[in-house]
Design an enzyme around this catalytic site. Structure first.
Site, PDB file in Angstrom:
ATOM      1  N   GLY A  12       0.857  -1.191   0.000  1.00  0.00           N
ATOM      2  CA  GLY A  12       0.000   0.000   0.000  1.00  0.00           C
ATOM      3  C   GLY A  12       0.890   1.237   0.000  1.00  0.00           C
ATOM      4  O   GLY A  12       1.979   1.236  -0.576  1.00  0.00           O
ATOM      5  N   ASN A  13       0.437   2.287   0.685  1.00  0.00           N
ATOM      6  CA  ASN A  13       1.198   3.548   0.708  1.00  0.00           C
ATOM      7  C   ASN A  13       2.604   3.354   1.248  1.00  0.00           C
ATOM      8  O   ASN A  13       3.580   3.845   0.678  1.00  0.00           O
ATOM      9  CB  ASN A  13       0.464   4.565   1.587  1.00  0.00           C
ATOM     10  CG  ASN A  13      -0.788   5.080   0.905  1.00  0.00           C
ATOM     11  OD1 ASN A  13      -0.819   5.219  -0.312  1.00  0.00           O
ATOM     12  ND2 ASN A  13      -1.828   5.336   1.687  1.00  0.00           N
ATOM     13  N   VAL A  14       2.704   2.651   2.372  1.00  0.00           N
ATOM     14  CA  VAL A  14       4.025   2.493   3.002  1.00  0.00           C
ATOM     15  C   VAL A  14       4.903   1.560   2.165  1.00  0.00           C
ATOM     16  O   VAL A  14       6.097   1.821   1.977  1.00  0.00           O
ATOM     17  CB  VAL A  14       3.885   1.984   4.459  1.00  0.00           C
ATOM     18  CG1 VAL A  14       5.265   1.749   5.075  1.00  0.00           C
ATOM     19  CG2 VAL A  14       3.095   2.968   5.300  1.00  0.00           C
ATOM     20  N   LYS A 129       0.263  -2.971  12.899  1.00  0.00           N
ATOM     21  CA  LYS A 129       0.138  -3.005  14.360  1.00  0.00           C
ATOM     22  C   LYS A 129      -0.668  -4.194  14.880  1.00  0.00           C
ATOM     23  O   LYS A 129      -0.432  -4.686  15.973  1.00  0.00           O
ATOM     24  CB  LYS A 129      -0.575  -1.728  14.849  1.00  0.00           C
ATOM     25  CG  LYS A 129       0.180  -0.461  14.616  1.00  0.00           C
ATOM     26  CD  LYS A 129      -0.678   0.761  14.908  1.00  0.00           C
ATOM     27  CE  LYS A 129      -1.436   1.251  13.712  1.00  0.00           C
ATOM     28  NZ  LYS A 129      -0.778   2.035  12.724  1.00  0.00           N
ATOM     29  N   VAL A 156       4.179   3.146  16.135  1.00  0.00           N
ATOM     30  CA  VAL A 156       3.696   4.246  16.983  1.00  0.00           C
ATOM     31  C   VAL A 156       4.538   5.482  16.656  1.00  0.00           C
ATOM     32  O   VAL A 156       5.769   5.393  16.617  1.00  0.00           O
ATOM     33  CB  VAL A 156       3.835   3.908  18.487  1.00  0.00           C
ATOM     34  CG1 VAL A 156       3.304   5.057  19.348  1.00  0.00           C
ATOM     35  CG2 VAL A 156       3.102   2.611  18.820  1.00  0.00           C
ATOM     36  N   GLY A 158       4.781   6.886  13.749  1.00  0.00           N
ATOM     37  CA  GLY A 158       5.410   6.286  12.564  1.00  0.00           C
ATOM     38  C   GLY A 158       6.760   6.826  12.122  1.00  0.00           C
ATOM     39  O   GLY A 158       7.653   6.056  11.790  1.00  0.00           O
ATOM     40  N   GLY A 210      -2.566  10.211   1.980  1.00  0.00           N
ATOM     41  CA  GLY A 210      -2.051   8.854   2.188  1.00  0.00           C
ATOM     42  C   GLY A 210      -1.716   8.519   3.627  1.00  0.00           C
ATOM     43  O   GLY A 210      -0.943   7.603   3.890  1.00  0.00           O
ATOM     44  N   LYS A 228      -2.182   1.704  19.344  1.00  0.00           N
ATOM     45  CA  LYS A 228      -0.849   2.237  19.672  1.00  0.00           C
ATOM     46  C   LYS A 228      -0.643   2.236  21.182  1.00  0.00           C
ATOM     47  O   LYS A 228       0.463   1.943  21.664  1.00  0.00           O
ATOM     48  CB  LYS A 228      -0.697   3.635  19.070  1.00  0.00           C
ATOM     49  CG  LYS A 228      -0.534   3.564  17.538  1.00  0.00           C
ATOM     50  CD  LYS A 228      -0.693   4.905  16.865  1.00  0.00           C
ATOM     51  CE  LYS A 228      -0.440   4.802  15.365  1.00  0.00           C
ATOM     52  NZ  LYS A 228      -0.942   5.926  14.596  1.00  0.00           N
ATOM     53  N   GLY A 321       2.924   9.398   8.136  1.00  0.00           N
ATOM     54  CA  GLY A 321       2.968   9.653   6.695  1.00  0.00           C
ATOM     55  C   GLY A 321       3.790   8.576   6.012  1.00  0.00           C
ATOM     56  O   GLY A 321       4.633   7.933   6.636  1.00  0.00           O
TER      57      GLY A 321
HETATM   58  N1  HSE Z   1      -3.500   5.895  10.029  1.00  0.00           N
HETATM   59  C1  HSE Z   1      -2.402   6.071  10.922  1.00  0.00           C
HETATM   60  C2  HSE Z   1      -2.416   7.484  11.445  1.00  0.00           C
HETATM   61  C3  HSE Z   1      -1.137   5.758  10.206  1.00  0.00           C
HETATM   62  O1  HSE Z   1      -3.169   8.296  10.898  1.00  0.00           O
HETATM   63  O2  HSE Z   1      -1.715   7.797  12.406  1.00  0.00           O
HETATM   64  C4  HSE Z   1       0.048   5.630  11.102  1.00  0.00           C
HETATM   65  O3  HSE Z   1      -0.079   4.709  12.106  1.00  0.00           O
END
Ligand code: HSE
Length: 344
Positions: A12-14, A129, A156, A158, A210, A228, A321
């Protein structure tokens, strides 16, 4: 030069940001650290691309431009559908990167994938997670028994190595961890406060950049922040259950609520709290005076205050992000490559 084979499961995005990041950084990393990162397989829910000797920079760049669920189109290396078992029959990874979406009911597919990798003797890096939230002890015991590591700093804050810092505070008794842990909802609230748009418009913008989960209700119903807190609770050795975290939905927030708060010199924030002294955890919409430090944390920034018996710390940094999360995943890959003995 140490060669490190990695498989990327989830695109996906990551996943796409990670593959792109490796294509851009690989040369510098090999010069700086003597580690050559070889992506040998990339899979999503529809297909897999495999190249035993590792994709080159140009191929990785092209791959990162594929649409979501599009890995099966990456000819001539790709095909439709492939189980984790089939992938591992063809390649021998040193590190398994789990980037599948979170499912807080079953933990799948991440849970099965992570256990499979560990049982094959492969270190794991996960940004998903859910397997940790639901099966932390089982996963860690499985890894420990085999002398492997599971790294998860991207789960957590990110883009901020918060969990690494927290995990290193081993002499402390952590009493409270509290803050803004979800980037999507913080972005939504910031947009509502700054541009006076309504909730749905702000959510669409969050999805466009994203940062939202594949299923955005995980963000706006507080599951992501609650998850988290569970991971944090495991890191400090006082595990809590996801079901025990009280969650208030952000979806009930209206522009009128925001305007009311602004008129009173306040802002609305979606705050996650782990109160280890009172053994409670909650994710709530909170009104905060606009001078308060948390009120200044806007957009996709995350912030967290950690209180221990000895000190109080405040971390601010990028949340989830795609680019910053990809960096965290790569940092975990490099940690394992440099600190742990990989097979080759
Ligand atoms: N959807 C999550 C957020 C992505 O908005 O923090 C990162 O964990």
């Amino acid at each position: 030069m140490k060669n490190v084979n990695v498989v990327v499961i989830g695109f996906g995005n990551v996943g796409r940001a990670f593959v792109k990041l490796v294509s851009l950084k690989r040369k510098t990393i090999s010069e700086k650290y003597g580690v050559n990162i070889s992506i040998v397989a990339v899979a999503d829910s529809r297909g897999v691309a495999i190249k035993k000797e590792g994709f080159d920079e140009y191929e990785m760049l092209k791959m990162s431009e594929l649409p979501r669920s599009g890995i099966y189109m990456f000819s001539p290396y790709a095909r439709q559908g492939a189980s984790i078992k089939e992938i591992y029959e063809e390649v021998e990874p040193d590190i398994h990167i789990e980037l599948t979406p979170a499912n807080y009911v079953s933990g799948e597919p991440g849970y099965t994938n992570i256990l499979f990798a560990l049982r094959k003797g492969v270190h794991v890096v996960t940004a998903n997670k859910a397997p940790l939230v639901l099966h932390y002890n089982e996963i860690m015991n499985e890894a420990r028994a085999r002398g492997l590591v599971v790294k998860f700093r991207a789960t957590v804050m990110g883009g901020t190595p918060f969990l690494e810092m927290l995990g290193s505070m081993k002499s402390h008794e952590v009493e409270k961890v509290e803050g803004i842990l979800n980037a999507t909802t913080n972005y939504i609230l910031s947009e509502m406060h700054e541009n006076l748009i309504d909730f749905d418009q702000a959510l669409k913008k969050a999805q466009a950049i994203g940062v939202a989960e594949a299923d955005p209700s995980l963000d706006i119903e507080g599951f992501d922040a609650a998850a988290k807190l569970c991971i944090v609770s495991n890191v400090v050795g006082k595990p809590i259950d996801l079901k025990s975290v009280y969650r208030e939905s952000l979806s009930k927030i209206t522009l009128k609520d925001v305007l009311d708060a602004i008129r009173q010199g306040q802002v609305l924030k979606y705050v996650a709290t782990l109160d280890l002294q009172n053994k409670s955890a909650f994710v709530k919409i909170v009104r905060i005076p606009k001078e308060n430090i948390l009120a200044q944390v806007n957009g996709t920034l995350n912030a967290v205050r950690v209180k221990t018996e000895a000190t109080e710390l405040f971390f601010v940094g990028k949340g989830g992000g795609r680019i910053e999360t990809a960096h965290s995943v790569l940092d975990d890959v490099l940690f394992i490559s440099l600190e742990k003995v990989v097979k080759k």
